[in-house]
Design an enzyme around this catalytic site. Structure first.
Site, PDB file in Angstrom:
ATOM      1  N   LYS B  82       0.855  -1.189   0.000  1.00 29.29           N
ATOM      2  CA  LYS B  82       0.000   0.000   0.000  1.00 29.29           C
ATOM      3  C   LYS B  82       0.892   1.240   0.000  1.00 29.29           C
ATOM      4  CE  LYS B  82      -3.875   2.058   2.639  1.00 29.29           C
ATOM      5  NZ  LYS B  82      -4.685   1.968   3.868  1.00 29.29           N
ATOM      6  N   SER B 157      -9.794   1.875   2.954  1.00 24.78           N
ATOM      7  CA  SER B 157      -8.909   2.583   2.059  1.00 24.78           C
ATOM      8  C   SER B 157      -7.887   1.692   1.367  1.00 24.78           C
ATOM      9  CB  SER B 157      -8.149   3.659   2.842  1.00 24.78           C
ATOM     10  OG  SER B 157      -7.310   3.066   3.810  1.00 24.78           O
ATOM     11  N   SER B 181     -10.060  -0.279   7.237  1.00 22.23           N
ATOM     12  CA  SER B 181      -9.434  -0.137   5.927  1.00 22.23           C
ATOM     13  C   SER B 181      -8.714  -1.374   5.419  1.00 22.23           C
ATOM     14  CB  SER B 181      -8.448   1.035   5.938  1.00 22.23           C
ATOM     15  OG  SER B 181      -9.147   2.245   5.907  1.00 22.23           O
TER      16      SER B 181
END
Lengths: 477, 498
Positions: B82, B157, B181
């Site tokens: 990420k 997210s 997330s």
């Protein structure tokens, strides 16, 4: 309204750099004078993603200082963020302490014109320093982040100071304290920082207030409220304590910024509480890993109580002595060897520590003047054999040549002259040499100091000052 | 030397193959890079593909094996990271234009540990800007599509991480969980996502969103994959003073133990059997489908697995108030993206005086404003102070619930993946997507999401397993047991979904 109609009221915030090897929240060196931006790391530069890790040495140093000035040491304190927007503040925040500082209260004592003054402290808290802006020319500004993250402790006084002279003496006393405690060198640039901000308030004696600066006015209001309270009256204005830094350095209006700072200080993300929040940290602390400061506090507190209590030393002296185990050990040995307690404390603090430089050297077995030797010297002073001035010279020789006081005194004939005949001759000679001063003496008794000094010079420092005083008074009367 | 079909491959199969000399890390990396080149254009999982670096890292793993050294527990596992994790020499943007061009000079602890275990980073994965969002529509660069249906969001997210695992564009991935997330996108994409105990994994090098709520964690195709990744990531870190010094558990072994003997569960046999209750804060109507699915899948099975599931959040209004009010994340101000640190921006080549405001998307702006309001002098106690008390209460409730059971099982999300644009007009609706995941974040306890079925439209449904603090092994054991008896995780999204 003339200046004389104002009473000056000053409170100071003094930053002392704490002499740790690495920065307060990261591993870069704090050494002074390196090439710009060579002592940085992702943490002190505030790069995205980094986390601060508190340097334990910083906590220990603040605890020592707090003990020395009689502060209340918090068992739990915390850090908050202060949001600023300056180029020299790489994170845009300064990690500082707001509502839970490490030390509350305390008193700094010093002498001014022979009188002991005591200034109350509000608090001592820890924070990180910013970098340094270098304005190279009209078009270019450079930033050196070597200082960013250097540990500072901010010593905040109550508005107890009443003159610039007193303020200067107070700062000098702090510098001494910081140096003797071995927590900082108190030097400009690498130690006790120049005053970033003075809180100055003034009040007309007839209570008319004429001020342009809201900041000063605020302090004034606060000061008046404080006095009102002191007089047992309801304060006319309730004013919360507010702090600000680098006034006038911000593009925002002062009022706007102050609101922002208020909110952010209260809410800023915390570091883990000291010595740590959460069950794991509590366990750690119970195991004692985080308890170094507490252990130190306990051991030092007991000793401090003894020195300031039964031994009868001033709290400030006691604070210096307990600040390092080596100092206290050295002092205890000297007293055990027969040195009078109070005089020995002065000698350890004013002479031994000054020449030793690092307090920890006092623990060395081969220190040039071991405790027993110091005791020998102090005893010679106590019984009047040596004057204070001579004794200092002797001490210097002892340290440099590793000799005993008795040996130096015997070989160099430094014994103090108390014989009144000899001294009278010297005094008469001095008076004869300075007829004008002698004539003025009655009008101006302060000239005594001048004459004593001249006699001491005449006798090579061997004269007993007390005896000289008496003789001069008799001769000049 | 055998080849591996990257589609559907598991991280542990790759690592075991590389360690046994049956697979070459370089071949594996090439396969994945090829898939990314072919398929990611339509999906948008990657913000940056570091093919050169991946090849270099894979070659190093192969060289270590050849030299007779241990190439690591994750040898050759193609890893997606990420874009919130700082990677030395590789641009890290948090999917924000503000950080475009920021090339960190240091490596996050998590990525350093994974690399040390032999994982091969392929590139940086897409996300909601500064991790603010639940749909990945807030990426400043491009949205991630859900591999099961390109018209649907992947969740957020960490949407890029979940979608990349689902589409086999990496074999292992990492993300961060602040309000759900990791777990919510894992549920919406039908993969395994694990949020460990707060402090179990170091946050050093993870660009902060809300410091006291951020949890880095792994994604995998299977429970064992996620466990293997966490085992390599976890542990105390001198750079993060909130990291926990407790020893790292044998997570992979726990996942396998769950597969083998769920009943015995090695010391975690049920103390008391209870009726399985689905999460009670799923709202009627809105969440009916996911709730029914959650109930159908969890009821009955849980007994067989030797797990009592009970979700008792006494004061659920507090939770929804918190969340709906937007101050579950009181963090925006703490890391106000409007104030990107000078040094960071200088490294990004930006103008220090540049006004960042025009470059931030609406969601971060909204949260910054909410956070600012909540923390304003005078409102602090009314909002933030209250939220802190609510948080403590929630943690206490979980603790009380765990006195009577080993784990709590709930749906992960009240709704399956929704369509792009469906909720952007109503932020409150969007925030509710996290309603079932936010509790464990507030309490700091571990929770895992795995696939437990599909909607009629073919969208995955997630099952969440919550365990007490430092109970990661329980999560993996329970989830491993469930996985061993279901085939949901074996389903793969279509390669040419539209």
């Amino acid at each position: 309204v003339s200046l004389d109609d104002y009473e000056i009221v000053i409170g100071l915030e003094v930053h002392a750099q704490l002499a740790t090897q690495s920065k307060i929240f990261s591993w870069s060196s704090t050494a002074f004078g390196a090439e710009p931006n060579t002592q940085t790391d992702p943490v002190c530069l505030g790069l995205p993603g980094v986390l601060p890790v508190l340097n334990r040495g910083v906590v220990d140093a603040a605890v020592r200082l707090g003990l020395a000035v009689g502060s209340k040491i918090r068992q739990r304190c915390r850090f908050t963020r202060k949001h600023y927007f300056y180029p020299d503040l790489p994170k845009n925040i300064q990690i500082s302490q707001f509502d839970e500082p490490i030390c509350d209260g305390g008193t700094v004592k010093f002498r001014l014109h022979g009188e002991v003054r005591a200034v109350s402290l509000t608090r001592i808290h820890l924070e990180e320093d910013a970098g340094k802006n270098i304005h190279a020319d009209a078009t270019k500004s450079l930033v050196d982040y070597n200082r960013a993250g250097v540990p500072l402790c901010e010593i905040v006084s109550e508005p107890d100071l009443r003159s610039a002279e007193e303020a200067a003496e107070y700062v000098r006393a702090l510098r001494t304290l910081v140096r003797y405690l071995g927590i900082g060198d108190g030097k400009h640039g690498g130690g006790l920082a120049p005053l970033r901000r003075e809180r100055v308030a003034a009040e007309t004696r007839d209570d008319r207030v004429r001020h342009q600066d809201r900041d000063q006015e605020h302090e004034l209001v606060q000061e008046r409220a404080r006095r009102d309270r002191a007089r047992g009256q309801a304060p006319g204005v309730r004013a919360g304590r507010r702090r600000s830094r680098r006034a006038g350095d911000t593009p925002l209006g002062r009022g706007a910024r102050r609101d922002a700072v208020d909110a952010l200080e209260g809410a800023g993300a915390r570091l883990p509480l000291l010595p740590g929040a959460g069950p794991a940290a509590r366990r750690r602390r119970r195991r004692g890993a985080g308890g170094a400061a507490q252990d130190l506090a306990r051991a030092a507190r007991d000793r401090f109580a003894r020195y300031a209590g039964s031994v009868g030393l001033s709290p400030q002296d006691a604070g210096v002595l307990v600040s390092e185990r080596e100092i206290a050990g050295y002092y205890d040995d000297a007293v055990a060897a027969g040195a009078p307690a109070k005089r020995a404390a002065n000698w350890v603090i004013n002479e031994v520590l000054a020449v030793a430089g690092d307090a920890r050297r006092l623990g060395d077995a081969d220190i040039p003047v071991p405790p027993a030797a110091l005791a020998g010297l102090v005893k010679l002073v106590e019984d009047g054999t040596l004057s204070g001035k001579l004794a200092k010279d002797v001490f210097g020789k002892m340290w440099a040549e590793r000799r005993t006081a008795a040996d130096i005194v015997a070989k160099e004939g430094l014994v103090q002259v108390s014989d009144s005949g000899e001294l009278e001759a010297a005094c008469s000679k001095v008076i004869a040499a300075h007829p004008t001063e002698a004539a003025n003496f009655k009008a101006n008794p302060k000239l005594m100091g001048f004459f004593v000094g001249a006699v001491m010079k005449e006798t090579g420092g061997k004269a007993n000052p007390k005896a000289v005083n008496e003789i001069l008074r008799k001769l000049l009367a | 030397m055998i080849a591996i079909d990257a589609r559907g491959a598991t991280a542990v199969a790759i690592a075991d193959g590389v360690r046994a000399g049956k697979l070459r890390a370089r071949d594996v990396a090439e396969q994945y890079l090829d898939r990314i080149a072919r398929l990611d254009g339509a999906l948008g999982c990657y913000l940056l593909i570091d093919a050169e670096g991946a090849r270099r890292r894979a070659d190093a793993v192969d060289a270590a094996y050849k030299a007779g050294r241990d190439p690591g527990a994750l040898a050759g596992v193609p890893l997606g990271v990420k874009d919130i994790f700082c990677t030395r020499g590789v641009e890290t943007t948090c999917a924000s234009k503000i950080l475009r061009g920021f090339v960190p000079p240091y490596e996050s602890t998590v990525t350093a540990r994974l690399a040390g275990a032999g994982a091969v980073m392929l590139g940086k994965l897409n996300m909601d800007e500064f991790a603010m969002g639940s749909s990945n529509e807030n990426s400043a660069f491009k949205p991630v599509k859900n591999p099961w249906s390109h018209a649907h969001v992947p969740g957020g997210s960490s949407g890029g991480s979940a979608a990349a695992i689902a589409a086999s564009l990496c074999a292992g991935a990492i993300g961060t969980d602040t309000g759900g997330s990791i777990r919510q996108p894992a549920a919406l994409c039908g993969v395994v996502g694990m949020k460990p105990t707060y402090g179990r994994v170091s946050r050093y090098g993870v660009i902060a969103f809300a410091s006291s709520l951020d949890h880095p964690g792994p994604f995998g195709r299977t429970v064992e994959d996620a466990a293997a990744l966490l085992e390599a990531m976890a542990g105390a870190d001198p750079h993060d003073s909130t990291s926990i010094p407790a020893p790292v558990g044998a997570y992979r072994a726990a996942a396998r133990a769950g597969q083998r003997r769920p009943r015995a569960a090695q010391g975690h046999a049920p103390r008391r059997a209870r009726r399985v209750l689905p999460a009670r804060h799923g709202r009627r109507g809105r969440s009916g489908r996911a709730r029914r699915a959650g109930r159908a899948r969890t009821r009955g099975r849980a007994d067989r697995q030797g797990v009592v599931a009970q979700h008792q959040v006494r004061d659920r209004d507090l939770l929804s108030d918190l969340h709906g009010g937007g101050f579950v994340e009181p963090g925006p101000l703490r890391r106000c993206p409007l104030r990107v640190p000078h040094a960071g921006r200088a490294l990004a080549g930006g103008d220090v005086h540049e006004d960042a405001r025009g470059r931030v998307r609406p969601e971060p702006k909204r949260r910054i404003m909410l956070g600012t309001y909540v923390l304003r002098a005078g409102y602090y106690e009314a909002y933030y102070g209250k939220a802190l008390r609510a948080r403590r209460k929630i943690a206490d409730d979980f603790q009380a619930a765990f006195a009577g059971c080993d784990a709590i099982v709930t749906p992960t999300s009240p709704i399956p993946a929704f369509k792009f644009g469906e909720k952007t007009s109503d932020p409150l609706q969007m925030y509710l997507a996290d309603v079932l995941t936010v509790g464990p974040d507030l309490a700091g306890i571990p929770a895992l999401s795995q696939s437990c079925g599909f909607t009629k439209a073919g969208l995955p449904i997630g099952l969440q397993t919550i365990a007490p603090a430092l109970g990661e092994e329980i999560c993996f054991r329970v989830a491993g047991a469930y996985e061993a008896r279901t085939k949901w995780h074996e389903r793969l999204p279509p390669e040419t979904a539209s």
